[in-house]
Design a protein around this motif. Structure first.
Motif, mmCIF file in Angstrom:
data_model
loop_
_atom_site.group_PDB
_atom_site.id
_atom_site.type_symbol
_atom_site.label_atom_id
_atom_site.label_comp_id
_atom_site.label_asym_id
_atom_site.label_seq_id
_atom_site.Cartn_x
_atom_site.Cartn_y
_atom_site.Cartn_z
ATOM 1 N N LYS A 53 -10.805 10.421 9.758
ATOM 2 C CA LYS A 53 -10.916 9.539 8.683
ATOM 3 C C LYS A 53 -10.083 8.333 9.089
ATOM 4 N N ILE A 54 -10.697 7.063 8.830
ATOM 5 C CA ILE A 54 -10.040 6.043 9.154
ATOM 6 C C ILE A 54 -9.818 5.119 7.785
ATOM 7 N N VAL A 55 -8.559 4.841 7.415
ATOM 8 C CA VAL A 55 -8.278 4.038 6.023
ATOM 9 C C VAL A 55 -7.990 2.819 6.386
ATOM 10 N N ALA A 56 -8.806 1.433 6.334
ATOM 11 C CA ALA A 56 -8.257 0.334 6.970
ATOM 12 C C ALA A 56 -7.826 -0.636 5.764
ATOM 13 N N CYS A 57 -6.667 -1.318 5.702
ATOM 14 C CA CYS A 57 -6.234 -2.276 4.647
ATOM 15 C C CYS A 57 -6.074 -3.605 5.189
ATOM 16 N N THR A 94 -12.842 2.928 3.976
ATOM 17 C CA THR A 94 -12.563 4.166 4.231
ATOM 18 C C THR A 94 -13.896 4.423 5.069
ATOM 19 N N PHE A 95 -13.555 5.104 6.517
ATOM 20 C CA PHE A 95 -14.598 5.618 7.195
ATOM 21 C C PHE A 95 -14.465 6.899 7.580
ATOM 22 N N MET A 96 -15.644 7.739 7.518
ATOM 23 C CA MET A 96 -15.332 9.125 8.076
ATOM 24 C C MET A 96 -16.353 9.293 9.382
ATOM 25 N N LEU A 97 -15.753 9.640 10.600
ATOM 26 C CA LEU A 97 -16.529 9.519 11.759
ATOM 27 C C LEU A 97 -16.673 10.816 12.445
ATOM 28 N N ASN A 98 -17.662 11.096 13.212
ATOM 29 C CA ASN A 98 -17.685 12.278 14.047
ATOM 30 C C ASN A 98 -17.733 11.941 15.592
ATOM 31 N N ASP A 99 -17.247 12.885 16.195
ATOM 32 C CA ASP A 99 -17.281 12.516 17.799
ATOM 33 C C ASP A 99 -16.668 11.448 18.203
ATOM 34 N N VAL A 100 -15.414 11.324 18.160
ATOM 35 C CA VAL A 100 -14.755 10.052 18.524
ATOM 36 C C VAL A 100 -14.003 10.034 19.715
ATOM 37 N N SER A 103 0.912 -2.196 20.014
ATOM 38 C CA SER A 103 -0.120 -1.626 21.050
ATOM 39 C C SER A 103 -1.614 -1.671 20.228
ATOM 40 N N ARG A 104 -2.583 -1.806 21.199
ATOM 41 C CA ARG A 104 -3.852 -1.800 20.668
ATOM 42 C C ARG A 104 -4.342 -0.453 21.127
ATOM 43 N N LEU A 105 -5.395 -0.108 20.402
ATOM 44 C CA LEU A 105 -6.434 1.155 20.579
ATOM 45 C C LEU A 105 -7.742 0.672 20.146
ATOM 46 N N THR A 106 -8.659 1.130 21.077
ATOM 47 C CA THR A 106 -10.031 1.258 20.765
ATOM 48 C C THR A 106 -10.551 2.458 20.547
ATOM 49 N N PHE A 107 -11.672 2.518 20.042
ATOM 50 C CA PHE A 107 -12.282 3.832 19.775
ATOM 51 C C PHE A 107 -13.839 3.663 19.468
ATOM 52 N N LYS A 108 -14.723 4.674 20.031
ATOM 53 C CA LYS A 108 -15.971 4.745 19.750
ATOM 54 C C LYS A 108 -16.467 6.004 19.392
ATOM 55 N N ALA A 109 -17.311 5.789 18.230
ATOM 56 C CA ALA A 109 -17.729 7.067 17.579
ATOM 57 C C ALA A 109 -19.261 7.453 17.626
ATOM 58 N N GLY A 110 -19.377 8.830 17.697
ATOM 59 C CA GLY A 110 -20.693 9.281 18.141
ATOM 60 C C GLY A 110 -21.560 9.130 16.716
ATOM 61 N N LYS A 111 -21.070 9.116 15.457
ATOM 62 C CA LYS A 111 -21.662 8.954 14.340
ATOM 63 C C LYS A 111 -20.717 8.677 13.229
ATOM 64 N N LEU A 112 -21.277 7.821 12.278
ATOM 65 C CA LEU A 112 -20.586 7.227 11.319
ATOM 66 C C LEU A 112 -21.003 8.030 10.254
ATOM 67 N N ASN A 113 -20.398 9.015 9.440
ATOM 68 C CA ASN A 113 -20.962 9.746 8.401
ATOM 69 C C ASN A 113 -21.026 9.036 6.931
ATOM 70 N N THR A 114 -19.796 8.624 6.742
ATOM 71 C CA THR A 114 -19.751 7.790 5.457
ATOM 72 C C THR A 114 -18.920 6.403 5.640
ATOM 73 N N TYR A 148 0.823 -1.280 0.175
ATOM 74 C CA TYR A 148 -0.240 -0.078 -0.022
ATOM 75 C C TYR A 148 0.946 1.359 0.023
ATOM 76 N N GLN A 149 0.544 2.288 -0.685
ATOM 77 C CA GLN A 149 1.078 3.401 -0.805
ATOM 78 C C GLN A 149 0.552 4.696 0.076
ATOM 79 N N LEU A 150 -0.241 4.239 0.898
ATOM 80 C CA LEU A 150 -1.136 5.110 1.711
ATOM 81 C C LEU A 150 -0.133 6.168 2.703
ATOM 82 N N TYR A 151 1.067 5.456 3.156
ATOM 83 C CA TYR A 151 2.161 5.822 4.339
ATOM 84 C C TYR A 151 2.836 6.948 3.257
ATOM 85 N N ARG A 152 2.667 7.069 2.080
ATOM 86 C CA ARG A 152 3.327 8.305 1.567
ATOM 87 C C ARG A 152 2.883 9.678 2.161
ATOM 88 N N ASN A 153 1.608 9.459 2.493
ATOM 89 C CA ASN A 153 1.132 10.683 2.874
ATOM 90 C C ASN A 153 1.373 10.989 4.227
#
Length: 112
Positions: A96-100, A75-81, A55-66, A4-9
């Motif tokens: 914005k979360i991009v999961a490969c 690709t997830f766009m989340l609000n209030d995370v 390491s592990r990380l958990t998250f909870k979002a108030g709203k899944l936009n797209t 994946y080339q996404l780490y170029r960003n």
């Protein structure tokens, strides 16, 4: 399958690209060599993240936009995370979360 080339960003990837562009501009390397360097960066960063980060990380979002699934990439766009790692908590308005699929990339790297 290529890496994946996404780490170029990331900051590291952008700085590498800027440095390579500068070296090309001054005639110190060829554009073909710069492409090889970036491809090696893609392989190494994908492999390092897949094999060394524990390491592990958990998250909870108030709203899944797209959300979108395309070419085996979510690709997830989340609000209030809210992000949690053990006792540390971080809150953000938008993320914005991009999961490969890291396993298939790691498997491909192991075969080479």
């Amino acid at each position: 399958m290529s890496s994946y080339q996404l780490y170029r960003n990331t900051t590291l990837g952008s700085t590498l690209q800027e440095s390579l562009d500068e070296l090309i501009q001054y005639g110190q390397i060829t554009p073909q060599l710069a492409i090889k360097v970036l491809l090696q960066f893609d392989k190494v960063i994908n492999n390092a993240l897949a094999s060394r980060v524990k390491s592990r990380l958990t998250f909870k979002a108030g709203k899944l936009n797209t959300y979108r699934f395309c070419d085996n990439v979510w690709t997830f766009m989340l609000n209030d995370v809210e992000f949690r790692e053990v006792q540390e908590v971080a809150r953000v308005d938008r993320v914005k979360i991009v999961a490969c699929d890291g396993k298939s990339v790691g498997d491909e790297l192991a075969r080479r």
